[in-house]
Scaffold this motif. Structure first.
Motif, PDB file in Angstrom:
ATOM      1  N   ARG A 199       0.860  -1.183   0.000  1.00 52.77           N
ATOM      2  CA  ARG A 199       0.000   0.000   0.000  1.00 52.77           C
ATOM      3  C   ARG A 199       0.894   1.230   0.000  1.00 52.77           C
ATOM      4  O   ARG A 199       1.407   1.654   1.039  1.00 52.77           O
ATOM      5  CB  ARG A 199      -0.922  -0.008   1.216  1.00 52.77           C
ATOM      6  CG  ARG A 199      -1.959  -1.120   1.193  1.00 52.77           C
ATOM      7  CD  ARG A 199      -2.756  -1.157   2.479  1.00 52.77           C
ATOM      8  NE  ARG A 199      -3.509   0.078   2.682  1.00 52.77           N
ATOM      9  CZ  ARG A 199      -4.117   0.387   3.823  1.00 52.77           C
ATOM     10  NH1 ARG A 199      -4.053  -0.432   4.861  1.00 52.77           N
ATOM     11  NH2 ARG A 199      -4.791   1.509   3.932  1.00 52.77           N
ATOM     12  N   ALA A 200       1.121   1.793  -1.150  1.00 48.57           N
ATOM     13  CA  ALA A 200       2.053   2.909  -1.296  1.00 48.57           C
ATOM     14  C   ALA A 200       1.450   4.211  -0.787  1.00 48.57           C
ATOM     15  O   ALA A 200       0.237   4.418  -0.820  1.00 48.57           O
ATOM     16  CB  ALA A 200       2.445   3.075  -2.766  1.00 48.57           C
ATOM     17  N   LEU A 201       2.319   5.071  -0.308  1.00 46.21           N
ATOM     18  CA  LEU A 201       1.959   6.468  -0.155  1.00 46.21           C
ATOM     19  C   LEU A 201       2.149   7.125  -1.514  1.00 46.21           C
ATOM     20  O   LEU A 201       3.137   6.860  -2.208  1.00 46.21           O
ATOM     21  CB  LEU A 201       2.887   7.163   0.848  1.00 46.21           C
ATOM     22  CG  LEU A 201       2.684   6.949   2.340  1.00 46.21           C
ATOM     23  CD1 LEU A 201       3.755   7.718   3.103  1.00 46.21           C
ATOM     24  CD2 LEU A 201       1.304   7.407   2.769  1.00 46.21           C
ATOM     25  N   ARG A 202       1.222   7.998  -1.899  1.00 45.49           N
ATOM     26  CA  ARG A 202       1.369   8.694  -3.175  1.00 45.49           C
ATOM     27  C   ARG A 202       0.879  10.129  -3.037  1.00 45.49           C
ATOM     28  O   ARG A 202       0.025  10.435  -2.186  1.00 45.49           O
ATOM     29  CB  ARG A 202       0.585   7.972  -4.280  1.00 45.49           C
ATOM     30  CG  ARG A 202       1.084   6.559  -4.529  1.00 45.49           C
ATOM     31  CD  ARG A 202       0.252   5.845  -5.569  1.00 45.49           C
ATOM     32  NE  ARG A 202       0.535   6.335  -6.912  1.00 45.49           N
ATOM     33  CZ  ARG A 202      -0.154   5.948  -7.982  1.00 45.49           C
ATOM     34  NH1 ARG A 202      -1.176   5.093  -7.849  1.00 45.49           N
ATOM     35  NH2 ARG A 202       0.160   6.413  -9.179  1.00 45.49           N
ATOM     36  N   GLU A 243      -2.532   4.314  -0.201  1.00 46.36           N
ATOM     37  CA  GLU A 243      -3.485   3.607  -1.053  1.00 46.36           C
ATOM     38  C   GLU A 243      -4.406   2.736  -0.198  1.00 46.36           C
ATOM     39  O   GLU A 243      -4.025   2.249   0.868  1.00 46.36           O
ATOM     40  CB  GLU A 243      -2.745   2.716  -2.051  1.00 46.36           C
ATOM     41  CG  GLU A 243      -1.830   3.493  -3.000  1.00 46.36           C
ATOM     42  CD  GLU A 243      -2.555   4.050  -4.208  1.00 46.36           C
ATOM     43  OE1 GLU A 243      -3.738   4.434  -4.086  1.00 46.36           O
ATOM     44  OE2 GLU A 243      -1.940   4.088  -5.287  1.00 46.36           O
ATOM     45  N   SER A 244      -5.600   2.493  -0.701  1.00 50.11           N
ATOM     46  CA  SER A 244      -6.589   1.738   0.064  1.00 50.11           C
ATOM     47  C   SER A 244      -6.366   0.235  -0.002  1.00 50.11           C
ATOM     48  O   SER A 244      -6.900  -0.508   0.821  1.00 50.11           O
ATOM     49  CB  SER A 244      -8.001   2.063  -0.439  1.00 50.11           C
ATOM     50  OG  SER A 244      -8.121   1.707  -1.817  1.00 50.11           O
ATOM     51  N   GLU A 245      -5.574  -0.235  -0.988  1.00 52.15           N
ATOM     52  CA  GLU A 245      -5.337  -1.674  -1.122  1.00 52.15           C
ATOM     53  C   GLU A 245      -3.942  -1.923  -1.684  1.00 52.15           C
ATOM     54  O   GLU A 245      -3.364  -1.058  -2.348  1.00 52.15           O
ATOM     55  CB  GLU A 245      -6.399  -2.304  -2.028  1.00 52.15           C
ATOM     56  CG  GLU A 245      -6.559  -1.633  -3.371  1.00 52.15           C
ATOM     57  CD  GLU A 245      -7.757  -2.128  -4.139  1.00 52.15           C
ATOM     58  OE1 GLU A 245      -8.176  -3.275  -3.918  1.00 52.15           O
ATOM     59  OE2 GLU A 245      -8.296  -1.367  -4.974  1.00 52.15           O
ATOM     60  N   PRO A 246      -3.383  -3.108  -1.416  1.00 51.64           N
ATOM     61  CA  PRO A 246      -2.040  -3.429  -1.908  1.00 51.64           C
ATOM     62  C   PRO A 246      -2.008  -3.468  -3.432  1.00 51.64           C
ATOM     63  O   PRO A 246      -2.985  -3.830  -4.090  1.00 51.64           O
ATOM     64  CB  PRO A 246      -1.763  -4.808  -1.324  1.00 51.64           C
ATOM     65  CG  PRO A 246      -2.750  -4.988  -0.222  1.00 51.64           C
ATOM     66  CD  PRO A 246      -3.953  -4.201  -0.609  1.00 51.64           C
ATOM     67  N   ALA A 247      -0.866  -3.111  -3.979  1.00 52.20           N
ATOM     68  CA  ALA A 247      -0.731  -3.064  -5.432  1.00 52.20           C
ATOM     69  C   ALA A 247       0.720  -3.221  -5.833  1.00 52.20           C
ATOM     70  O   ALA A 247       1.634  -3.096  -5.001  1.00 52.20           O
ATOM     71  CB  ALA A 247      -1.276  -1.733  -5.975  1.00 52.20           C
ATOM     72  N   SER A 271      11.862   9.923  -8.889  1.00 52.80           N
ATOM     73  CA  SER A 271      11.636   9.783  -7.453  1.00 52.80           C
ATOM     74  C   SER A 271      10.368  10.533  -7.047  1.00 52.80           C
ATOM     75  O   SER A 271      10.168  11.672  -7.474  1.00 52.80           O
ATOM     76  CB  SER A 271      12.839  10.325  -6.675  1.00 52.80           C
ATOM     77  OG  SER A 271      14.006   9.612  -6.991  1.00 52.80           O
ATOM     78  N   GLY A 272       9.560   9.896  -6.232  1.00 53.23           N
ATOM     79  CA  GLY A 272       8.329  10.516  -5.744  1.00 53.23           C
ATOM     80  C   GLY A 272       7.064   9.980  -6.371  1.00 53.23           C
ATOM     81  O   GLY A 272       5.969  10.428  -6.040  1.00 53.23           O
ATOM     82  N   LEU A 273       7.190   8.993  -7.247  1.00 50.90           N
ATOM     83  CA  LEU A 273       5.986   8.383  -7.833  1.00 50.90           C
ATOM     84  C   LEU A 273       5.252   7.513  -6.821  1.00 50.90           C
ATOM     85  O   LEU A 273       4.035   7.373  -6.873  1.00 50.90           O
ATOM     86  CB  LEU A 273       6.362   7.554  -9.058  1.00 50.90           C
ATOM     87  CG  LEU A 273       6.953   8.321 -10.252  1.00 50.90           C
ATOM     88  CD1 LEU A 273       7.362   7.359 -11.349  1.00 50.90           C
ATOM     89  CD2 LEU A 273       5.955   9.350 -10.783  1.00 50.90           C
ATOM     90  N   ALA A 274       6.003   6.907  -5.915  1.00 54.27           N
ATOM     91  CA  ALA A 274       5.431   6.059  -4.858  1.00 54.27           C
ATOM     92  C   ALA A 274       6.381   6.062  -3.675  1.00 54.27           C
ATOM     93  O   ALA A 274       7.587   6.281  -3.834  1.00 54.27           O
ATOM     94  CB  ALA A 274       5.198   4.644  -5.355  1.00 54.27           C
ATOM     95  N   PHE A 275       5.834   5.832  -2.487  1.00 56.88           N
ATOM     96  CA  PHE A 275       6.618   5.799  -1.243  1.00 56.88           C
ATOM     97  C   PHE A 275       6.267   4.496  -0.507  1.00 56.88           C
ATOM     98  O   PHE A 275       5.116   4.066  -0.531  1.00 56.88           O
ATOM     99  CB  PHE A 275       6.264   6.969  -0.321  1.00 56.88           C
ATOM    100  CG  PHE A 275       6.517   8.336  -0.891  1.00 56.88           C
ATOM    101  CD1 PHE A 275       7.533   9.131  -0.372  1.00 56.88           C
ATOM    102  CD2 PHE A 275       5.735   8.854  -1.913  1.00 56.88           C
ATOM    103  CE1 PHE A 275       7.762  10.414  -0.867  1.00 56.88           C
ATOM    104  CE2 PHE A 275       5.948  10.127  -2.420  1.00 56.88           C
ATOM    105  CZ  PHE A 275       6.965  10.905  -1.898  1.00 56.88           C
ATOM    106  N   TYR A 276       7.271   3.965   0.181  1.00 55.74           N
ATOM    107  CA  TYR A 276       7.015   2.820   1.065  1.00 55.74           C
ATOM    108  C   TYR A 276       7.319   3.272   2.481  1.00 55.74           C
ATOM    109  O   TYR A 276       8.477   3.447   2.873  1.00 55.74           O
ATOM    110  CB  TYR A 276       7.905   1.634   0.686  1.00 55.74           C
ATOM    111  CG  TYR A 276       7.895   0.483   1.689  1.00 55.74           C
ATOM    112  CD1 TYR A 276       6.729   0.067   2.333  1.00 55.74           C
ATOM    113  CD2 TYR A 276       9.077  -0.221   1.981  1.00 55.74           C
ATOM    114  CE1 TYR A 276       6.735  -0.981   3.224  1.00 55.74           C
ATOM    115  CE2 TYR A 276       9.095  -1.280   2.872  1.00 55.74           C
ATOM    116  CZ  TYR A 276       7.923  -1.667   3.509  1.00 55.74           C
ATOM    117  OH  TYR A 276       7.936  -2.721   4.402  1.00 55.74           O
ATOM    118  N   ALA A 277       6.253   3.541   3.250  1.00 54.54           N
ATOM    119  CA  ALA A 277       6.392   3.980   4.640  1.00 54.54           C
ATOM    120  C   ALA A 277       6.337   2.776   5.562  1.00 54.54           C
ATOM    121  O   ALA A 277       5.383   2.003   5.517  1.00 54.54           O
ATOM    122  CB  ALA A 277       5.293   4.975   4.986  1.00 54.54           C
TER     123      ALA A 277
END
Length: 470
Positions: free
Chosen positions: A7-10, A84-88, A462-468
């Motif tokens: 579930r990425a931060l975006r 994101e609301s669900e894993p992808a 960089s910045g398209l997706a984040f893994y927190a």
């Protein structure tokens, strides 16, 4: 290779314009680019991955790392970054023009979490040496932010294109389905993302990657930093089996859906973009070498020392950059490089103030001179340049090369030649790029090449997706 949907931060593009907040990778950002990113938006990622340092900074804080963490925390609080609301996993295509040509290519891959393996496990392989200072900086940033804001670029082999078919619906070629997100960077590269959330497809992708080995294309320092930290966290948590999944609420099975795999603990994986090296679209550019600061450098003496190892031919062409248009400079550089690119086997151009010389390798003589180096490595242009030309013929030490005391790196052949002509450098060496086959062979043989042996183009944005992690 174990991979995981996440579930990425975006960035919420209803609140910020994507082109104003994304950046090139941190190690490709010049001071001028850094300032331009700062000016673009108060939410630009530069404030996290390469923030400004101040004289008042202290080790305990405030400092560049604490400010990075504060920025991420505030952006999440303001919902500039949303989870994101669900894993992808995210299909990622880059459409670009190959530098120095008019050829348009599309490189495709996908963003996911990748498990962190020690090199000794022979799942992930490196191809370049690393330095301690960049690793220390990235570790400090990661510990402060607990977030991956950039992907590293990994290569895998899949001649059947099984993953591309699952994610993009076809094996090769341009993607016809409109992307969920698209942004054009400052180099004119179009970056496109497709979110894939269907659990059945995700599990098929995970399964297809299960027997794959990965080669690091870009991101050696970040990978080694993350792997060391994963070992540290495993010891703290008492985790002995780092391949066992933990129970993640975000990846639990819904009714009628399969359970998705998750890392055994958050630090056991990092964000990666995986690219099939058997697919079209990959471009590796050469990185030319500029030698500076040598006392009493003599072109004639250098050429005399080189004669036993190279067939030397003086070229009639020269590259220009100063006082010319971009088109004229490009045409001039292509003309200069044409004899090099037309030469089979190892060769390089020595650009000097007294002219440009094509050096064609004498394989037998060089093999004897580099007998302490593995056969696969000594067949590489960049290794012969470093181990023979720079070290033996010019007397540079490995330490001075690592510290860039007498060595500079340039992508532009015409700029390199111009610096020699202006007296800023003693000599420039123009080389051909490492091929994918050479990179694969050296990496899987557990060898490593000199730093900056490869320049994959374009870079991952960089910045398209984040893994927190929190």
């Amino acid at each position: 290779m174990r991979i995981y949907p996440f579930r990425a931060l975006r960035y919420d593009t209803s609140k910020v314009a994507l082109e104003q907040v994304v950046t090139q990778p941190y190690d490709k950002i010049s001071p001028a680019m850094q300032q331009a990113y700062y000016d673009a938006s108060p939410y630009n990622l530069i404030r996290v991955i390469l923030g400004k340092k101040f004289d008042t900074d202290t080790e305990a804080g405030p400092n560049v790392y604490t400010r990075a963490a504060d920025s991420l925390k505030e952006w999440r609080k303001e919902a500039i970054l949303e989870e994101e609301s669900e894993p992808a996993v995210y299909g990622y295509a880059q459409r670009y023009t190959v530098p120095g040509t008019t050829e348009v290519r599309e490189r495709r891959g996908f963003i996911c979490l990748g498990h962190l393996y020690d090199y000794a496990e022979k799942v992930v392989y490196r191809h370049e040496q690393t330095l301690s200072k960049p690793k220390s900086d990235r570790l400090n940033l990661f510990k402060a932010t607990r977030t991956y804001c950039e992907q590293i670029y990994m290569l895998y082999s899949d001649p059947s294109f099984s993953v591309e078919k699952l994610i993009f619906g076809n094996a090769t070629g341009h993607v016809t389905t409109p992307p969920d997100q698209s942004v054009t960077d400052e180099y004119g590269v179009v970056h496109m993302l497709w979110k894939v959330t269907d659990p059945q497809i995700l599990n098929l992708v995970v399964g297809a990657m299960g027997d794959k080995k990965l080669i690091i294309a870009d991101g050696h320092h970040r990978y080694e930093t993350s792997t060391a930290y994963a070992r540290e966290r495993a010891a703290e948590l008492g985790v002995s089996d780092t391949t066992k999944s933990f129970e993640s609420p975000s990846n639990r099975a819904d009714e009628g859906h399969a359970q998705l795999p998750t890392p055994p603990f958050p630090e056991a994986a990092m964000m990666m973009t995986l690219v099939n090296m058997d697919a079209p679209g990959i471009t590796i550019l050469p990185t030319h070498r500029l030698v500076v600061g040598l006392k009493d450098f003599s072109v004639a003496a250098f050429l005399e020392r080189a004669k036993p190892y190279f067939e030397i031919e003086k070229l009639d062409v020269a590259a220009k950059s100063s006082g010319t248009t971009d088109e004229e400079s490009l045409e001039s550089a292509n003309e200069l490089l044409a004899p090099l690119n037309a030469t089979e086997g190892v060769a390089m151009i020595a650009a000097t103030a007294e002219g440009n010389y094509l050096l064609k390798a004498n394989a037998e003589a060089i093999s004897k001179a580099l007998s302490n180096i593995s056969e696969k490595q000594r067949q590489l242009d960049v290794v012969q340049l470093h181990a023979l030309v720079l070290e033996q013929l010019l007397g540079l030490t490995q330490e001075s090369i690592r510290n860039q005391e007498n060595l500079r790196y340039l992508r532009s052949a015409s700029d390199a030649v111009a610096k020699v002509a202006s007296g800023e450098a003693n000599v420039a060496f123009l080389i051909k790029p490492v091929t994918l086959d050479q990179l694969r062979d050296v990496s899987l043989a557990l060898d490593v090449m000199p730093q900056k042996s490869t320049d994959f183009y374009p870079k991952l944005l960089s910045g398209l997706a984040f893994y927190a992690l929190d």
